[in-house]
Design an enzyme around this catalytic site. Structure first.
Site, PDB file in Angstrom:
ATOM      1  N   CYS A 135     -54.304   3.277  71.057  1.00  0.00           N
ATOM      2  CA  CYS A 135     -54.325   4.727  71.323  1.00  0.00           C
ATOM      3  C   CYS A 135     -55.543   5.157  72.130  1.00  0.00           C
ATOM      4  O   CYS A 135     -55.517   6.216  72.750  1.00  0.00           O
ATOM      5  CB  CYS A 135     -54.352   5.513  70.020  1.00  0.00           C
TER       6      CYS A 135
HETATM    7  O1  KQY Z   1     -52.188   8.029  69.589  1.00  0.00           O
HETATM    8  C1  KQY Z   1     -52.759   8.321  68.599  1.00  0.00           C
HETATM    9  N1  KQY Z   1     -52.565   7.675  67.505  1.00  0.00           N
HETATM   10  C2  KQY Z   1     -53.660   9.460  68.627  1.00  0.00           C
HETATM   11  C3  KQY Z   1     -53.754  10.238  67.423  1.00  0.00           C
HETATM   12  C4  KQY Z   1     -54.557  11.452  67.668  1.00  0.00           C
HETATM   13  C5  KQY Z   1     -55.184  11.956  66.517  1.00  0.00           C
HETATM   14  C6  KQY Z   1     -55.964  13.178  66.774  1.00  0.00           C
HETATM   15  N2  KQY Z   1     -56.697  13.501  65.628  1.00  0.00           N
END
Ligand code: KQY
Length: 362
Positions: A355
């Site tokens: 991510c």
């Molecule tokens: O792609 C992802 N797992 C991002 C999550 C974002 C979280 C923001 N608090």
């Protein structure tokens, strides 16, 4: 400058490569906001530094930083990591960054609409206007032309095999807080045009309690064309069991764009991970931002790893299954060096190594 192109990648003969194909480098964004990262983001900054260092053993890394963090990030990161100033709201380059497409000789980017995982109905923070400009800014820095796609989409919600197949989840892409009014077939039509794919494998749900509305990148990924790795538990009392079992059944009966049946490899999950009181107390509580409550279950998964040239950087959690997962991935990809990086601090922010990274293909 980055030219805006009004046709589509498919019309122009561009495609999104599989992540396992060669990269020119990887982009990241430096964490800072104290209402998502505990203790003023200092532990997260150390974890992001370790991820950047691990990736940098295999390929170039560019870190986008806020002006206020430039000196700190520059001092913490290895000299070989390029640090550039970019404004953004939080540090999830996979989701707000560009998707690169190539015609074999030239790169371009697809710039999706970003709404912080759900906008006004269930989004994780507001505002997100600076995040929404990140893809364009990366295109400017790299001097590559840009397609603006009329679709709300986060990079973590899709995986492709580079040969015409796309893997995703209904939980995310059909969530009314992303593209209300668009049907599955409307969305497939746009993905066909902007990623140059023709075959879709729809899982229903992602990892249990994943705040992204079930991003596929936390539960399943292509390790090469025709083969996927799936997050797995044998614990029938865990709500994750039914989700993984359903995905296994869907994947085993799926056929990819080249007419192949997929080989499905199960990768164990860590034992469930929960936020501790100390971790919860370290996060600034701000209205409109997802609270980090003691006892909440986090969406921990080894599948949220990133491919690098000749390697893969995989999150670890200090769990008994860390080693099992690393060995399983190493056996599946003997041509790569699998490196584990302790990633609990990234998980506490709501995601993991995949991510916070975005690959730029060669
Ligand atoms: O792609 C992802 N797992 C991002 C999550 C974002 C979280 C923001 N608090």
């Amino acid at each position: 400058m980055s030219r805006l192109i009004h046709s589509t990648p498919r019309a122009d003969g561009y495609r999104m490569p599989g992540e396992f194909e060669p990269h020119a480098g990887i982009w990241m964004l430096w964490p800072e906001r104290p209402d998502n990262w505990r203790n003023k983001a200092v532990p997260a900054q150390k974890a992001f530094t370790e991820v950047a260092r691990a990736i940098n053993r295999f390929e170039p890394v560019t870190m986008g930083v806020l002006q206020s963090q430039y000196k700190n990030a520059r001092a913490m990161l290895p000299e070989t990591v390029r640090v550039v100033e970019i404004s953004y709201n939080d540090s999830w380059m996979r989701d707000c960054g560009p998707t690169f497409v190539t015609n074999g000789t030239e790169l371009r980017v697809v710039d999706w609409i970003f709404n912080a995982w759900g906008g006004e109905s269930g989004g994780l923070y507001a505002p997100w206007d600076l995040d929404d400009l990140v893809a364009q800014k990366v295109a400017e820095i790299e001097r590559v032309a840009r397609y603006k796609a009329p679709l709300v989409l986060e990079g973590g919600s899709i995986h492709v095999d580079g040969q015409g197949t796309l893997l995703t989840t209904r939980e995310c892409l059909l969530n009314p807080n992303r593209n209300p009014g668009k049907s599955q077939s409307d969305i497939e039509g746009l993905l066909t045009e902007y990623l140059n794919v023709e075959s879709f494998i729809w899982l229903n749900r992602g990892i249990y309690n994943d705040e992204t509305s079930g991003h596929v990148d936390n539960i399943c990924c292509f390790i090469r064309p025709g083969e996927v790795a799936l997050a797995w538990t044998d614990d029938r009392s865990d709500p994750q069991y039914e989700i993984s079992q359903e995905n296994y059944d869907i994947l085993c009966s799926a056929v990819d764009a080249r007419g192949r049946r997929l080989k499905v490899h199960k990768i164990p999950l860590p034992s469930p991970v929960y936020i501790t009181r100390e971790e919860s107390e370290g996060v600034l509580s701000v209205e409109g931002t997802l609270p980090r409550r003691e006892g909440d279950r986090l969406a921990a998964s080894y599948i949220n790893f990133v491919f690098c040239n000749g390697g893969a950087v995989v999150p670890t959690f200090g769990d008994a299954n860390d080693n099992l997962a690393l060995v399983a991935l190493q056996n599946l990809m003997p041509e790569r060096k699998i490196m584990g990086v302790y990633a609990r601090e990234i998980l506490l922010g709501g995601g993991n190594i995949h991510c916070i990274t975005q690959q730029q293909p060669k």
